[in-house]
Design an enzyme around this catalytic site. Structure first.
Site, PDB file in Angstrom:
ATOM      1  N   HIS A 271       0.847  -1.190   0.000  1.00 43.74           N
ATOM      2  CA  HIS A 271       0.000   0.000   0.000  1.00 43.74           C
ATOM      3  C   HIS A 271       0.878   1.234   0.000  1.00 43.74           C
ATOM      4  O   HIS A 271       1.929   1.259   0.630  1.00 43.74           O
ATOM      5  CB  HIS A 271      -0.897   0.019   1.245  1.00 43.74           C
ATOM      6  CG  HIS A 271      -2.066   0.947   1.090  1.00 43.74           C
ATOM      7  ND1 HIS A 271      -1.972   2.300   1.328  1.00 43.74           N
ATOM      8  CD2 HIS A 271      -3.329   0.722   0.693  1.00 43.74           C
ATOM      9  CE1 HIS A 271      -3.142   2.858   1.080  1.00 43.74           C
ATOM     10  NE2 HIS A 271      -3.980   1.945   0.694  1.00 43.74           N
ATOM     11  N   ASP A 328      -7.988  -5.160  -0.251  1.00 36.51           N
ATOM     12  CA  ASP A 328      -8.468  -6.038  -1.324  1.00 36.51           C
ATOM     13  C   ASP A 328      -8.133  -7.498  -1.112  1.00 36.51           C
ATOM     14  O   ASP A 328      -8.579  -8.360  -1.870  1.00 36.51           O
ATOM     15  CB  ASP A 328      -7.851  -5.573  -2.657  1.00 36.51           C
ATOM     16  CG  ASP A 328      -8.415  -4.225  -3.067  1.00 36.51           C
ATOM     17  OD1 ASP A 328      -7.628  -3.325  -3.401  1.00 36.51           O
ATOM     18  OD2 ASP A 328      -9.649  -4.068  -3.019  1.00 36.51           O
TER      19      ASP A 328
HETATM   20  C1  SDX Z   1      -6.191   0.006  -3.123  1.00 35.89           C
HETATM   21  O1  SDX Z   1      -4.224   4.427  -2.250  1.00 35.89           O
HETATM   22  C2  SDX Z   1      -5.210   3.876  -1.664  1.00 35.89           C
HETATM   23  O2  SDX Z   1      -5.620   4.256  -0.577  1.00 35.89           O
HETATM   24  C3  SDX Z   1      -5.846   2.732  -2.412  1.00 35.89           C
HETATM   25  C4  SDX Z   1      -6.893   1.927  -1.634  1.00 35.89           C
HETATM   26  C5  SDX Z   1      -8.172   2.725  -1.381  1.00 35.89           C
HETATM   27  O3  SDX Z   1      -8.881   2.395  -0.424  1.00 35.89           O
HETATM   28  O4  SDX Z   1      -8.494   3.613  -2.232  1.00 35.89           O
HETATM   29  O5  SDX Z   1      -6.341   1.516  -0.392  1.00 35.89           O
HETATM   30  C6  SDX Z   1      -7.325   0.671  -2.413  1.00 35.89           C
HETATM   31  O6  SDX Z   1      -5.946   0.299  -4.257  1.00 35.89           O
HETATM   32  C7  SDX Z   1      -5.327  -0.979  -2.352  1.00 35.89           C
HETATM   33  C8  SDX Z   1      -4.128  -1.499  -3.198  1.00 35.89           C
HETATM   34  C9  SDX Z   1      -4.645  -2.609  -4.137  1.00 35.89           C
HETATM   35  N1  SDX Z   1      -3.551  -2.996  -5.089  1.00 35.89           N
HETATM   36  C10 SDX Z   1      -2.923  -4.176  -4.995  1.00 35.89           C
HETATM   37  O7  SDX Z   1      -3.101  -4.984  -4.076  1.00 35.89           O
HETATM   38  C11 SDX Z   1      -1.941  -4.442  -6.142  1.00 35.89           C
HETATM   39  C12 SDX Z   1      -0.620  -4.991  -5.580  1.00 35.89           C
HETATM   40  N2  SDX Z   1       0.053  -3.892  -4.846  1.00 35.89           N
HETATM   41  C13 SDX Z   1       1.013  -3.085  -5.533  1.00 35.89           C
HETATM   42  O8  SDX Z   1       0.957  -3.020  -6.905  1.00 35.89           O
HETATM   43  C14 SDX Z   1       1.489  -1.862  -4.759  1.00 35.89           C
HETATM   44  O9  SDX Z   1       1.791  -2.293  -3.493  1.00 35.89           O
HETATM   45  C15 SDX Z   1       0.595  -0.639  -4.695  1.00 35.89           C
HETATM   46  C16 SDX Z   1       0.126  -0.233  -6.032  1.00 35.89           C
HETATM   47  C17 SDX Z   1      -0.573  -0.894  -3.796  1.00 35.89           C
HETATM   48  C18 SDX Z   1       1.419   0.496  -4.070  1.00 35.89           C
HETATM   49  O10 SDX Z   1       2.426   0.794  -4.983  1.00 35.89           O
HETATM   50  P1  SDX Z   1       3.589   1.845  -4.628  1.00 35.89           P
HETATM   51  O11 SDX Z   1       3.303   2.560  -3.364  1.00 35.89           O
HETATM   52  O12 SDX Z   1       3.830   2.649  -5.874  1.00 35.89           O
HETATM   53  O13 SDX Z   1       4.818   0.921  -4.321  1.00 35.89           O
HETATM   54  P2  SDX Z   1       5.848   0.359  -5.392  1.00 35.89           P
HETATM   55  O14 SDX Z   1       5.087  -0.216  -6.560  1.00 35.89           O
HETATM   56  O15 SDX Z   1       6.867   1.409  -5.673  1.00 35.89           O
HETATM   57  O16 SDX Z   1       6.504  -0.859  -4.583  1.00 35.89           O
HETATM   58  C19 SDX Z   1       7.562  -0.615  -3.629  1.00 35.89           C
HETATM   59  C20 SDX Z   1       8.388  -1.887  -3.632  1.00 35.89           C
HETATM   60  C21 SDX Z   1       8.845  -2.293  -5.038  1.00 35.89           C
HETATM   61  O17 SDX Z   1      10.033  -3.082  -4.894  1.00 35.89           O
HETATM   62  P3  SDX Z   1      11.491  -2.303  -5.073  1.00 35.89           P
HETATM   63  O18 SDX Z   1      11.414  -1.597  -6.421  1.00 35.89           O
HETATM   64  O19 SDX Z   1      11.598  -1.348  -3.894  1.00 35.89           O
HETATM   65  O20 SDX Z   1      12.499  -3.428  -5.037  1.00 35.89           O
HETATM   66  O21 SDX Z   1       7.595  -2.994  -3.160  1.00 35.89           O
HETATM   67  C22 SDX Z   1       7.424  -3.937  -4.217  1.00 35.89           C
HETATM   68  C23 SDX Z   1       7.757  -3.228  -5.511  1.00 35.89           C
HETATM   69  O22 SDX Z   1       8.231  -4.164  -6.475  1.00 35.89           O
HETATM   70  N3  SDX Z   1       6.022  -4.319  -4.172  1.00 35.89           N
HETATM   71  C24 SDX Z   1       5.554  -5.555  -4.338  1.00 35.89           C
HETATM   72  C25 SDX Z   1       4.163  -5.465  -4.160  1.00 35.89           C
HETATM   73  N4  SDX Z   1       3.821  -4.197  -3.907  1.00 35.89           N
HETATM   74  C26 SDX Z   1       4.972  -3.492  -3.917  1.00 35.89           C
HETATM   75  N5  SDX Z   1       6.194  -6.721  -4.606  1.00 35.89           N
HETATM   76  C27 SDX Z   1       5.388  -7.819  -4.717  1.00 35.89           C
HETATM   77  N6  SDX Z   1       4.015  -7.805  -4.556  1.00 35.89           N
HETATM   78  C28 SDX Z   1       3.397  -6.646  -4.285  1.00 35.89           C
HETATM   79  N7  SDX Z   1       2.061  -6.623  -4.125  1.00 35.89           N
END
Ligand code: SDX
Length: 392
Positions: A271, A328
């Site tokens: 998140h 989710d």
């Molecule tokens: C919602 O914003 C909100 O409030 C949204 C929400 C709401 O109520 O409106 O809470 C609802 O959208 C919840 C999130 C649902 N999405 C998912 O579950 C999809 C999977 N999650 C990710 O794609 C990600 O965690 C996000 C999109 C939720 C957040 O992305 P960020 O903050 O841009 O973080 P990032 O993509 O830069 O990740 C940081 C690191 C990365 O690794 P490094 O580059 O540092 O090595 O964490 C890793 C990412 O690769 N990472 C994950 C991961 N999420 C982040 N690795 C594996 N699995 C994951 N799910």
């Protein structure tokens, strides 16, 4: 930075507005609507009370709540002509595309909802949308299941009526199961607002051009559809089912999620704001156990989900990146137990988020926010002259 411009990709460190609606503390996993904790509201409130609270700032008195719902019931008809738009979609159309299109189409049948300047005009547009949106969501499901459209029953409560419009069979009576209604009420409350997430920011930016409430919400629905945002609840179930089909080897999928070469992410984890447990996930996980227990539903993917969560909480890669289950991760397991098809999960998220989007749009308009227009850091070509065709 480019001179006066500070680049902030994804607005990770940018405050886009001041807001009095929702308070998040990502480090401590705190979420409050107008100062009330979601734990308190999820346990004690009705979804319609929470909608009123988010939009107008206070919990309604009994008479205020009754008037609010009476006004909504008075507007819960949807113009028959809207069927023609629904009929134009193939049965296979994703319900999020159907609902965002129908929400925009509502403008044509409610032109007074566009140029709203006074609080009264805003109230009327808000009531229309709260009344008609659940009908459109139910229609999207009935389109897929081949059921005749249902307009609901004013003698039911708001959430109970959603269930009836979705599930009543044409030739049968429909009795609302209180366990299901209570579970859906809680889920909708937990999804109702979340400060400046992707879809809410979209609603505020589109609304800042004075495009009108319905157009702003339709844009928000499209933003929510993405699998990185609200679309994750559908992607989580698809992922868990894939793991189950693949023999339930969660370790293999944990590895895939950490492999930078592999685009696979553990859906429902991570998140932007919560660097601790998403408080909603905590409540939903417990509710999943309660609801499946009360309904006598055994769902093997709940065990897979719990196994995946346990492994992730003990995994250095996830712990270092503070990746915890988000809203989710468990919600789809409850929707499934309620008989809601996977493709409808994100529509249920939109139904819950609607009052939050509306509250944020109203706050933005009443606050006379300027049109949202960020700058950029230009990385393109320097000045160059036109090149005749024979020189290209
Ligand atoms: C919602 O914003 C909100 O409030 C949204 C929400 C709401 O109520 O409106 O809470 C609802 O959208 C919840 C999130 C649902 N999405 C998912 O579950 C999809 C999977 N999650 C990710 O794609 C990600 O965690 C996000 C999109 C939720 C957040 O992305 P960020 O903050 O841009 O973080 P990032 O993509 O830069 O990740 C940081 C690191 C990365 O690794 P490094 O580059 O540092 O090595 O964490 C890793 C990412 O690769 N990472 C994950 C991961 N999420 C982040 N690795 C594996 N699995 C994951 N799910």
């Amino acid at each position: 930075t480019g001179g006066l411009i500070t680049l902030d990709r994804g607005f990770k460190n940018t405050g886009s507005c001041e807001s009095a609606i929702t308070f998040l503390n990502g480090e401590e996993g705190i979420l409050r609507y107008r100062g009330y904790s979601i734990e308190d509201l999820a346990e004690n409130a009705s979804f319609l009370e929470v909608a009123y609270l988010l939009i107008f700032g206070e919990l309604p008195s009994e008479s205020e709540l009754n008037k609010f719902y009476d006004d909504i019931k008075a507007e819960s008809n949807v113009d028959e002509e809207m069927h023609k738009i629904l009929d134009g979609f193939p049965k296979s159309a994703h319900p999020m595309g159907v609902v965002s299109s129908l929400t925009n189409a509502l403008i044509a049948f409610n032109p007074s909802s566009v140029n709203v300047e006074s609080k009264e005009d805003m109230y009327n547009a808000i009531i229309k949308l709260l009344a008609k949106f659940p009908v459109l969501c139910a229609w999207a499901l009935r389109k897929r299941t081949g059921q005749p459209l249902d307009y609901g029953d004013d003698s039911l409560g708001y959430v109970e009526n959603v269930l009836k419009m979705m599930f009543k069979k044409a030739n049968q009576n429909y009795e609302v199961d209180p366990v299901i209604a209570s579970a859906l009420n809680k889920l909708l409350i937990l999804h109702a607002d979340h400060e400046q997430n992707c879809s809410t920011s979209t609603v505020r930016v589109v609304g800042s051009s004075h495009a009108g409430l319905f157009a702003s919400i339709s844009a928000g629905i499209s933003a929510l559809w993405g699998p990185l945002h609200g679309g994750a609840n559908q992607a989580v179930i698809e992922m868990l089912e894939g793991i189950k089909e693949d023999g339930g080897d969660t370790k293999k999928y944990m590895q895939k999620a950490k492999d930078k070469e592999d685009p696979f992410r553990l859906m429902g984890f991570g998140h932007r704001v919560y660097k601790n447990f998403d408080p909603r996930a905590r409540i939903i996980k417990k509710s999943a156990d309660d609801v499946l227990g009360n309904l006598g539903v055994e769902d093997p993917i709940l065990d897979i989900a719990k196994g995946l969560e346990k492994e992730a909480l003990e995994d250095d890669y996830f712990v270092k990146r503070k990746l915890y289950p988000n809203v989710d991760f468990y919600s789809g397991i409850i929707y499934r137990a309620l008989g809601i098809p996977t493709e409808m999960f994100t529509v249920m998220f939109a139904l819950g988020r609607l009052p939050g989007w509306i509250a944020q749009w109203r706050e933005m308009r009443l606050g006379k926010e300027p049109i949202g227009r960020p700058r950029q850091v230009y990385t393109g070509e320097k000045l160059r002259s036109y090149k005749p065709m024979d020189q290209r």
